[in-house]
Design a protein around this motif. Structure first.
Motif, mmCIF file in Angstrom:
data_model
loop_
_atom_site.group_PDB
_atom_site.id
_atom_site.type_symbol
_atom_site.label_atom_id
_atom_site.label_comp_id
_atom_site.label_asym_id
_atom_site.label_seq_id
_atom_site.Cartn_x
_atom_site.Cartn_y
_atom_site.Cartn_z
ATOM 1 N N LEU A 172 0.829 -1.203 0.000
ATOM 2 C CA LEU A 172 0.000 0.000 0.000
ATOM 3 C C LEU A 172 0.866 1.256 0.000
ATOM 4 O O LEU A 172 0.612 2.208 -0.744
ATOM 5 C CB LEU A 172 -0.930 -0.007 1.218
ATOM 6 C CG LEU A 172 -1.862 1.194 1.366
ATOM 7 C CD1 LEU A 172 -2.738 1.347 0.131
ATOM 8 C CD2 LEU A 172 -2.726 1.041 2.612
ATOM 9 N N THR A 173 1.915 1.264 0.828
ATOM 10 C CA THR A 173 2.817 2.417 0.876
ATOM 11 C C THR A 173 3.514 2.623 -0.466
ATOM 12 O O THR A 173 3.617 3.753 -0.971
ATOM 13 C CB THR A 173 3.867 2.227 1.980
ATOM 14 O OG1 THR A 173 3.205 2.054 3.238
ATOM 15 C CG2 THR A 173 4.791 3.430 2.058
ATOM 16 N N THR A 174 3.964 1.538 -1.064
ATOM 17 C CA THR A 174 4.645 1.624 -2.354
ATOM 18 C C THR A 174 3.706 2.104 -3.448
ATOM 19 O O THR A 174 4.065 2.967 -4.265
ATOM 20 C CB THR A 174 5.231 0.243 -2.729
ATOM 21 O OG1 THR A 174 6.117 -0.180 -1.700
ATOM 22 C CG2 THR A 174 5.989 0.313 -4.047
ATOM 23 N N ALA A 175 2.498 1.558 -3.485
ATOM 24 C CA ALA A 175 1.528 1.945 -4.500
ATOM 25 C C ALA A 175 1.158 3.413 -4.373
ATOM 26 O O ALA A 175 1.043 4.138 -5.374
ATOM 27 C CB ALA A 175 0.279 1.069 -4.395
ATOM 28 N N SER A 176 0.973 3.881 -3.139
ATOM 29 C CA SER A 176 0.642 5.295 -2.930
ATOM 30 C C SER A 176 1.770 6.199 -3.404
ATOM 31 O O SER A 176 1.532 7.231 -4.040
ATOM 32 C CB SER A 176 0.358 5.545 -1.445
ATOM 33 O OG SER A 176 -0.744 4.788 -0.996
ATOM 34 N N GLY A 177 3.010 5.798 -3.105
ATOM 35 C CA GLY A 177 4.148 6.617 -3.525
ATOM 36 C C GLY A 177 4.319 6.668 -5.025
ATOM 37 O O GLY A 177 4.777 7.684 -5.582
ATOM 38 N N GLU A 178 3.924 5.604 -5.730
ATOM 39 C CA GLU A 178 4.077 5.551 -7.185
ATOM 40 C C GLU A 178 2.812 5.973 -7.916
ATOM 41 O O GLU A 178 2.812 6.067 -9.146
ATOM 42 C CB GLU A 178 4.455 4.129 -7.616
ATOM 43 C CG GLU A 178 5.812 3.677 -7.083
ATOM 44 C CD GLU A 178 6.160 2.268 -7.541
ATOM 45 O OE1 GLU A 178 5.323 1.639 -8.228
ATOM 46 O OE2 GLU A 178 7.280 1.808 -7.240
ATOM 47 N N GLY A 179 1.737 6.206 -7.161
ATOM 48 C CA GLY A 179 0.489 6.606 -7.802
ATOM 49 C C GLY A 179 -0.141 5.493 -8.620
ATOM 50 O O GLY A 179 -0.761 5.735 -9.656
ATOM 51 N N LYS A 180 0.029 4.242 -8.163
ATOM 52 C CA LYS A 180 -0.491 3.086 -8.878
ATOM 53 C C LYS A 180 -1.463 2.312 -7.981
ATOM 54 O O LYS A 180 -1.382 2.408 -6.752
ATOM 55 C CB LYS A 180 0.645 2.141 -9.281
ATOM 56 C CG LYS A 180 1.652 2.736 -10.245
ATOM 57 C CD LYS A 180 2.760 1.723 -10.514
ATOM 58 C CE LYS A 180 3.787 2.268 -11.499
ATOM 59 N NZ LYS A 180 4.892 1.300 -11.729
ATOM 60 N N PRO A 181 -2.366 1.531 -8.585
ATOM 61 C CA PRO A 181 -3.196 0.647 -7.765
ATOM 62 C C PRO A 181 -2.316 -0.406 -7.103
ATOM 63 O O PRO A 181 -1.310 -0.840 -7.694
ATOM 64 C CB PRO A 181 -4.149 -0.002 -8.790
ATOM 65 C CG PRO A 181 -4.106 0.877 -9.991
ATOM 66 C CD PRO A 181 -2.735 1.483 -10.012
ATOM 67 N N PRO A 182 -2.653 -0.866 -5.902
ATOM 68 C CA PRO A 182 -1.835 -1.869 -5.208
ATOM 69 C C PRO A 182 -1.592 -3.132 -6.029
ATOM 70 O O PRO A 182 -0.524 -3.720 -5.954
ATOM 71 C CB PRO A 182 -2.651 -2.167 -3.942
ATOM 72 C CG PRO A 182 -3.395 -0.898 -3.683
ATOM 73 C CD PRO A 182 -3.746 -0.363 -5.036
ATOM 74 N N TYR A 183 -2.586 -3.553 -6.831
ATOM 75 C CA TYR A 183 -2.410 -4.791 -7.568
ATOM 76 C C TYR A 183 -1.251 -4.715 -8.558
ATOM 77 O O TYR A 183 -0.610 -5.722 -8.851
ATOM 78 C CB TYR A 183 -3.698 -5.160 -8.319
ATOM 79 C CG TYR A 183 -3.552 -6.431 -9.123
ATOM 80 C CD1 TYR A 183 -3.223 -6.405 -10.475
ATOM 81 C CD2 TYR A 183 -3.714 -7.671 -8.516
ATOM 82 C CE1 TYR A 183 -3.059 -7.575 -11.210
ATOM 83 C CE2 TYR A 183 -3.555 -8.849 -9.225
ATOM 84 C CZ TYR A 183 -3.230 -8.782 -10.582
ATOM 85 O OH TYR A 183 -3.064 -9.945 -11.287
ATOM 86 N N VAL A 184 -0.979 -3.532 -9.108
ATOM 87 C CA VAL A 184 0.115 -3.393 -10.067
ATOM 88 C C VAL A 184 1.459 -3.684 -9.393
ATOM 89 O O VAL A 184 2.390 -4.196 -10.017
ATOM 90 C CB VAL A 184 0.113 -1.982 -10.696
ATOM 91 C CG1 VAL A 184 1.330 -1.768 -11.579
ATOM 92 C CG2 VAL A 184 -1.160 -1.780 -11.520
ATOM 93 N N VAL A 185 1.553 -3.371 -8.111
ATOM 94 C CA VAL A 185 2.787 -3.662 -7.369
ATOM 95 C C VAL A 185 2.888 -5.168 -7.115
ATOM 96 O O VAL A 185 3.914 -5.790 -7.397
ATOM 97 C CB VAL A 185 2.818 -2.895 -6.032
ATOM 98 C CG1 VAL A 185 4.052 -3.266 -5.220
ATOM 99 C CG2 VAL A 185 2.785 -1.392 -6.297
ATOM 100 N N ALA A 186 1.819 -5.770 -6.596
ATOM 101 C CA ALA A 186 1.808 -7.217 -6.348
ATOM 102 C C ALA A 186 0.382 -7.645 -6.046
ATOM 103 O O ALA A 186 -0.346 -6.939 -5.347
ATOM 104 C CB ALA A 186 2.728 -7.588 -5.185
ATOM 105 N N SER A 187 -0.006 -8.802 -6.551
ATOM 106 C CA SER A 187 -1.349 -9.321 -6.299
ATOM 107 C C SER A 187 -1.411 -9.995 -4.935
ATOM 108 O O SER A 187 -0.384 -10.305 -4.322
ATOM 109 C CB SER A 187 -1.740 -10.327 -7.383
ATOM 110 O OG SER A 187 -0.954 -11.496 -7.272
#
Length: 496
Positions: free
Chosen positions: A433-448
Motif C-alpha cells: 500500500l505504501t509503495t503503490a501510494s508513492g508511485e500513484g499506482k493501484p496496489p495490484y500493479v505492485v503485487a497481487s
C-alpha cells in the motif's frame, strides 16, 4: 460514510469511476471521520480503498458479518441446455413451490442479455410471473420491474448483473446463476441477496465447459473502443479462476467463501447445508470406507516424498509415472509407487489439492509438500475423512482458456497460512500500500494477493527463491526484490 466501498477499486468486481471522486472530496475535509463499508472486499481491494481515500495502512479494518449460515450453496455442472433448464426448474420448485404459491421471490442471473430474454420467456410460458432485466431494455421498463419486484408483485426476475444494487427484499428464497460471474466477490454479492430475512434460502451456480472461453472473450473485449491493459486482463482472469476453483472444491462451500475473504473467525467447520456437506452426510458406510481408503493412499504417497518434492511428484509416485527424481530417491522401488495407477495424474493432483484445503497437507519452502499432524491422524485412522472426491471425468480444456495450465498450478499451491505467515502477509500488504501510494499506482500493479500469499507461504531468502513466487519476474525482481526480501527477512526473524 461510504457504502459499497468496493466500487472505488479499479481491481474490484464492480468498479464505478464516480467513486474515484470521493477521495478528492475527503482532501477538502481533513478532520472528517471516515467509515467505508462493503460486504465483498478481498485484501487487495481493501488496500486500494485505503489508497484511493488517502487513509494510512494502519487504519483499523473490521472483518465480520460475512457468514450467511442460512444459505445453502450448490454447484451443478451441466453439459447441455436441457440439463441447465432442469437445474433451474428444480431450484424454483424446491424454493417457491408452484407458480403463484406466494412462498417468496427468486432472482435468476444470466451472463448475457440474450439469455436473459430467453430464460424469462421460458419461465413465463411455464406459468411463472417472470420478467427480464438488463441494461439494454427501456429505462421505464427496467424501473417497472424493479418497482414491482421490490413490492413483492414480481415472482421471478431474470437479469444480468445490472440488477441488484440497492435491492433489499427479505423473502428472496433462491438465487440461480445460469453461468458463473466474473469472481467470487461478484458471486457472493449476488447470492447474498437471498435469505435476508434469516430463513433458509438456496443459491445454485450452474457451470459448463463453455464458461472459460466465454469469460475469456468477455475479459478481452474492447471497452468504448479501447483494448484492456494486459495487467487488467490477467487480474480479471485470475479472479475468474478463483471462482472456478471454488466450484470444483470438495470442502464446505460456505467456509471456502469466508476463507477467500480472510474471515477465518466465522467459519463453521462445515455448514451442513451446502451440496458438499450434504454429500458427505449422505455417503453410505461403504462409500465412506472407500473414500477414506483412497484419501489415506494419497496421503501415504505425500508422506513418502515429505519435504522433498511437490504435489506433481506425489501424484506421479501414486500413479506410477516416470520421474527421474523419484528413481534417484529410490521411491520408484517403494510399495507406494503405482498404488493408485487406476487414476490419472491430473485427478491425483486435484485430490491432493483438496487435502491441502482440508488441512492434511501443507507446503514448505520451494512448494515442497508435507503431511500435517492432522494428516497423519487421517493416515492412521485417528481422524475421520470428510471430503468429496474430484469427479473422475473432467471436460477437456476449451480453446481460448489459455490460463488452464496456470490455474492447475495455482490450485496446487493454495494453503492456509500459519500465524507467522498471516503476520508476514499483513506486513507485505502494508508495504504494498505504501509503495503503490508513492508511485500513484493501484496496489495490484505492485503485487497481487496471490503473490503476497506465495511469499508468505514460501518465505524466500534469495532472489532465485523469490522468482519462484507467482507474478515475480525479472522486472519486478529488479524494482521490488530488495524491499520484498527485506520485509520477508524481518518477518521471518521476528516470527522465530
Amino acid at each position: 460514510a461510504i457504502d459499497e466501498a468496493h466500487c472505488i477499486s479499479e481491481w474490484g468486481h464492480d468498479f464505478r469511476p464516480e467513486y474515484m471522486q470521493i477521495g478528492q472530496i475527503l482532501q477538502q475535509l481533513p478532520n472528517a471521520r471516515v467509515l467505508a463499508c462493503t460486504a465483498t472486499a478481498t485484501p487487495v481491494v481493501r488496500d486500494e480503498i485505503l489508497e484511493q481515500l488517502g487513509l494510512p495502512s494502519t487504519t483499523p479494518q473490521q472483518l465480520r458479518g460475512f457468514a450467511r449460515p442460512n444459505l445453502a450453496f450448490r454447484v451443478l455442472e451441466t453439459q447441455t441446455k436441457p440439463q441447465r433448464i432442469a437445474g433451474i426448474d428444480q431450484l424454483l420448485a424446491e424454493s417457491l413451490g408452484a407458480p403463484g404459491s406466494a412462498r417468496g421471490t427468486a432472482i435468476i442471473y444470466s451472463p448475457t442479455r440474450k439469455a436473459t430474454e430467453e430464460e424469462a420467456q421460458r419461465l413465463s410460458e411455464a406459468g411463472w410471473n417472470a420478467a427480464p432485466y438488463h441494461a439494454g431494455r427501456d429505462p421505464d421498463r427496467r424501473q417497472s420491474v424493479q418497482t414491482t419486484f421490490a413490492a413483492g408483485q414480481q415472482e421471478v426476475v431474470v437479469a444480468t448483473n445490472a440488477f441488484g444494487m440497492g435491492i433489499d427484499r427479505a423473502d428472496v428464497r433462491c438465487i440461480g446463476h445460469l453461468g458463473p460471474p466474473g469472481s467470487v466477490e461478484a458471486y457472493y454479492q449476488e447470492a447474498g441477496r437471498a435469505g435476508r430475512d434469516g430463513e433458509p434460502a438456496t443459491c445454485l451456480l450452474l457451470v459448463s465447459p463453455a464458461d472459460m472461453p466465454l469469460r475469456r472473450r468477455l475479459i478481452e473485449r474492447d471497452v468504448e473502443g479501447q483494448s484492456p491493459a494486459p495487467e487488467t486482463i490477467e487480474h480479471r482472469w485470475n479472479l475468474f479462476l478463483e471462482l472456478m476453483r471454488y466450484a470444483e472444491g470438495g470442502a464446505c462451500r460456505h467456509d471456502a467463501i469466508l476463507r477467500y475473504f480472510g474471515d477465518e473467525e466465522e467459519t463453521l467447520s462445515g455448514c451442513g447445508r451446502c451440496d458438499n456437506c450434504l454429500r458427505l452426510e449422505d455417503d453410505d458406510e461403504a462409500d465412506a470406507v472407500q473414500i477414506a481408503e483412497i484419501v489415506r493412499k494419497a496421503l501415504c504417497g505425500a508422506a513418502r516424498i515429505h519435504g522433498r518434492f511437490g504435489l506433481g511428484a506425489a501424484a506421479r509416485l501414486l500413479r506410477g509415472g516416470e520421474d527421474l527424481r523419484l528413481q534417484r530417491a529410490g521411491l520408484a522401488d517403494t510399495p507406494t509407487f503405482g498404488i493408485m495407477s487406476d487414476r490419472d495424474e491430473d485427478w491425483l493432483v486435484r485430490l491432493l489439492s483438496r487435502c491441502v484445503t482440508a488441512g492434511w497437507l501443507e507446503f514448505g519452502e520451494h512448494r515442497v509438500v508435507r503431511v500435517t499432524p492432522e494428516g497423519y491422524d487421517v493416515i492412521h485412522a485417528r481422524r475421520p475423512v470428510r471430503l468429496v472426491l474430484p469427479a473422475r471425468q473432467r471436460p477437456s480444456p476449451q480453446r481460448g482458456s489459455s490460463g488452464g495450465r496456470r490455474s492447475r498450478k495455482a490450485a496446487s499451491v493454495v494453503a492456509d497460512l500459519d500465524a507467522a505467515g498471516r503476520d508476514l502477509f499483513e506486513a507485505l500488504r502494508a508495504w504494498r500500500l505504501t509503495t503503490a501510494s508513492g508511485e500513484g499506482k493501484p496496489p495490484y500493479v505492485v503485487a497481487s494477493d496471490r503473490t503476497l500469499r506465495d511469499m508468505a507461504t514460501l518465505r524466500p531468502t534469495t532472489e532465485d527463491e523469490l522468482l519462484l513466487c507467482h507474478g515475480i519476474g525479472p522486472a519486478k525482481m529488479e524494482k521490488y526484490g530488495t524491499a520484498m526480501l527485506s520485509i520477508i527477512g524481518e518477518g521471518t526473524h521476528s516470527g522465530g
